[in-house]
Design an enzyme around this catalytic site. Structure first.
Site, PDB file in Angstrom:
ATOM      1  N   ASN A  11     -54.558  85.190  37.731  1.00 57.71           N
ATOM      2  CA  ASN A  11     -55.676  84.074  38.346  1.00 57.71           C
ATOM      3  C   ASN A  11     -55.860  83.012  37.576  1.00 57.71           C
ATOM      4  O   ASN A  11     -56.332  83.006  36.606  1.00 57.71           O
ATOM      5  CB  ASN A  11     -56.957  84.878  38.759  1.00 57.71           C
ATOM      6  CG  ASN A  11     -57.866  83.871  39.293  1.00 57.71           C
ATOM      7  OD1 ASN A  11     -57.457  82.815  39.575  1.00 57.71           O
ATOM      8  ND2 ASN A  11     -59.098  84.372  39.501  1.00 57.71           N
ATOM      9  N   LYS A  13     -57.051  80.217  38.229  1.00 55.78           N
ATOM     10  CA  LYS A  13     -58.732  79.467  38.327  1.00 55.78           C
ATOM     11  C   LYS A  13     -58.062  77.954  38.272  1.00 55.78           C
ATOM     12  O   LYS A  13     -57.076  77.495  38.814  1.00 55.78           O
ATOM     13  CB  LYS A  13     -59.334  80.133  37.279  1.00 55.78           C
ATOM     14  CG  LYS A  13     -59.552  81.609  37.317  1.00 55.78           C
ATOM     15  CD  LYS A  13     -60.611  82.094  36.271  1.00 55.78           C
ATOM     16  CE  LYS A  13     -60.830  83.466  36.251  1.00 55.78           C
ATOM     17  NZ  LYS A  13     -62.068  84.047  35.618  1.00 55.78           N
ATOM     18  N   HIS A  97     -63.740  86.564  44.914  1.00 49.74           N
ATOM     19  CA  HIS A  97     -63.888  86.458  43.506  1.00 49.74           C
ATOM     20  C   HIS A  97     -65.516  86.442  43.065  1.00 49.74           C
ATOM     21  O   HIS A  97     -65.922  85.589  43.797  1.00 49.74           O
ATOM     22  CB  HIS A  97     -62.775  85.475  42.930  1.00 49.74           C
ATOM     23  CG  HIS A  97     -63.043  85.659  41.315  1.00 49.74           C
ATOM     24  ND1 HIS A  97     -63.754  85.260  40.540  1.00 49.74           N
ATOM     25  CD2 HIS A  97     -62.003  86.048  40.324  1.00 49.74           C
ATOM     26  CE1 HIS A  97     -63.616  85.541  39.188  1.00 49.74           C
ATOM     27  NE2 HIS A  97     -62.343  86.082  39.251  1.00 49.74           N
ATOM     28  N   GLU A  99     -66.469  84.677  40.884  1.00 51.42           N
ATOM     29  CA  GLU A  99     -66.935  83.065  40.843  1.00 51.42           C
ATOM     30  C   GLU A  99     -67.282  82.507  42.175  1.00 51.42           C
ATOM     31  O   GLU A  99     -68.155  81.697  42.316  1.00 51.42           O
ATOM     32  CB  GLU A  99     -65.992  82.447  40.013  1.00 51.42           C
ATOM     33  CG  GLU A  99     -66.141  82.889  38.537  1.00 51.42           C
ATOM     34  CD  GLU A  99     -64.627  82.796  37.794  1.00 51.42           C
ATOM     35  OE1 GLU A  99     -63.790  82.181  38.327  1.00 51.42           O
ATOM     36  OE2 GLU A  99     -64.416  83.503  36.461  1.00 51.42           O
ATOM     37  N   GLU A 169     -63.874  94.164  39.701  1.00 47.21           N
ATOM     38  CA  GLU A 169     -63.934  93.378  38.431  1.00 47.21           C
ATOM     39  C   GLU A 169     -65.451  93.301  38.091  1.00 47.21           C
ATOM     40  O   GLU A 169     -66.195  92.626  38.741  1.00 47.21           O
ATOM     41  CB  GLU A 169     -63.547  91.940  38.652  1.00 47.21           C
ATOM     42  CG  GLU A 169     -62.195  91.891  39.098  1.00 47.21           C
ATOM     43  CD  GLU A 169     -61.575  90.460  38.892  1.00 47.21           C
ATOM     44  OE1 GLU A 169     -60.778  90.299  38.145  1.00 47.21           O
ATOM     45  OE2 GLU A 169     -62.096  89.618  39.613  1.00 47.21           O
ATOM     46  N   GLY A 175     -64.082  87.288  31.523  1.00 38.76           N
ATOM     47  CA  GLY A 175     -64.087  85.990  30.525  1.00 38.76           C
ATOM     48  C   GLY A 175     -65.162  86.400  29.542  1.00 38.76           C
ATOM     49  O   GLY A 175     -65.469  85.505  28.815  1.00 38.76           O
ATOM     50  N   SER A 215     -61.293  90.814  31.303  1.00 36.00           N
ATOM     51  CA  SER A 215     -60.802  90.750  29.908  1.00 36.00           C
ATOM     52  C   SER A 215     -59.587  91.673  29.609  1.00 36.00           C
ATOM     53  O   SER A 215     -59.662  92.395  28.668  1.00 36.00           O
ATOM     54  CB  SER A 215     -62.046  91.156  28.849  1.00 36.00           C
ATOM     55  OG  SER A 215     -63.118  89.937  29.024  1.00 36.00           O
TER      56      SER A 215
HETATM   57  P1  PGA Z   1     -60.543  87.406  32.657  1.00 29.96           P
HETATM   58  O1  PGA Z   1     -60.859  87.140  34.075  1.00 29.96           O
HETATM   59  O2  PGA Z   1     -59.284  88.135  32.566  1.00 29.96           O
HETATM   60  O3  PGA Z   1     -60.597  85.965  32.005  1.00 29.96           O
HETATM   61  O4  PGA Z   1     -61.839  88.120  32.293  1.00 29.96           O
HETATM   62  C1  PGA Z   1     -60.303  87.914  35.166  1.00 29.96           C
HETATM   63  C2  PGA Z   1     -60.924  87.463  36.598  1.00 29.96           C
HETATM   64  O5  PGA Z   1     -61.493  86.568  36.851  1.00 29.96           O
HETATM   65  O6  PGA Z   1     -60.099  87.710  37.511  1.00 29.96           O
END
Ligand code: PGA
Length: 253
Positions: A11, A13, A97, A99, A169, A175, A215
């Site tokens: 992803n 983003k 997601h 976010e 997740e 992140g 992560s």
């Molecule tokens: P990350 O994000 O691997 O940077 O933790 C995962 C995601 O948001 O799908």
């Protein structure tokens, strides 16, 4: 070997312009040309989709989008429909997601409309679910996931969902550099599979791919993917660099 083909999904983003995305995609095509038994997907920004589709054409890499609108067309300024994504070359779309849920108000009801719209457009939905740190500490993880799955898949039937992918997740692991332990992840994945079994039956529960996200990096991917109910990864940060992402795609070697 698991019977479900693992999916390693990147992803991107809100990173990479069209030309930057094409550069990364071309590099990834080279680096992953030898992979077998793993499906790879990248989800660039909307503006890069068509160009990246061309760049990965003929390779084993699949294209995904990061979001969609639930209507097919109309006066919805700034939105993109499932049909538009399919026409741009997408096979997958990430939905719900954390976010989107946190910053853009995507509720479980909206997520449900988006999953339904994705399926109508012939896209494979990747439904994201996950608890926050506060919810985990309050012992609410399973309740939250249950609600996100029940509401996110409301009014859909087993036959509709053959192409569904779920991504677990934990919000506290996205992140942040914190990863769920393999045992924590496995426990949740098994729970999610049992929810699907109860709601839609054994066949779908057994074929459903459940990805882990939060992560994921080269140093932890192998251990995570070794768990029986983890069928791939949804990767943010570590998907941006083609070399690093390629290491994740090659987790079996
Ligand atoms: P990350 O994000 O691997 O940077 O933790 C995962 C995601 O948001 O799908």
């Amino acid at each position: 070997m698991k019977s479900r083909t693992p999916l390693i999904a990147g992803n991107w983003k809100m990173h990479k312009t069209g030309p930057e995305a094409v550069g990364s995609a071309c590099k990834l095509v080279e680096l992953t040309a030898d992979t077998a038994g793993v499906e790879t997907m990248i989800a660039p920004t909307f503006t890069a989709l068509s160009e990246v589709a061309e760049a990965i054409g003929g390779s084993q890499i699949r294209l995904g989008a990061q979001n969609l609108h639930w209507e097919t067309h109309g006066a919805f300024t700034g939105e993109i429909s499932g049909d538009m994504l399919t026409a741009a070359g997408c096979q997958y779309v990430i939905i719900g997601h954390s976010e989107r849920r946190q910053y853009f108000g995507d509720t479980d009801e909206i997520v449900n409309k988006k999953v339904t719209a994705a399926l109508s457009a012939g896209l494979n939905p990747i439904l994201c679910i996950g608890e926050t740190e506060t919810q985990r500490e309050a012992d609410e993880t399973f309740n939250i996931l249950d609600k996100q799955v029940q509401k996110g898949l409301e009014d859909l039937s087993e036959n509709d969902l053959n192409t569904l992918v779920i991504a677990y997740e934990p919000v506290w692991a996205i992140g942040t550099g914190k990863t769920a332990t393999t045992e924590q992840a496995q426990e949740v994945h098994l729970f999610v599979r049992s929810l699907i079994d109860k709601k839609f039956g054994k066949a779908l529960a057994q074929s459903l791919r459940i990805l882990y996200g939060g992560s994921v990096k080269p140093s932890n991917v192998k251990e995570l993917m070794g768990m029986p109910d983890l069928d791939g990864a949804l990767v943010g940060g570590a998907s941006l660099d083609p070399e690093t992402f390629s290491q994740l795609v090659h987790f079996q070697s």
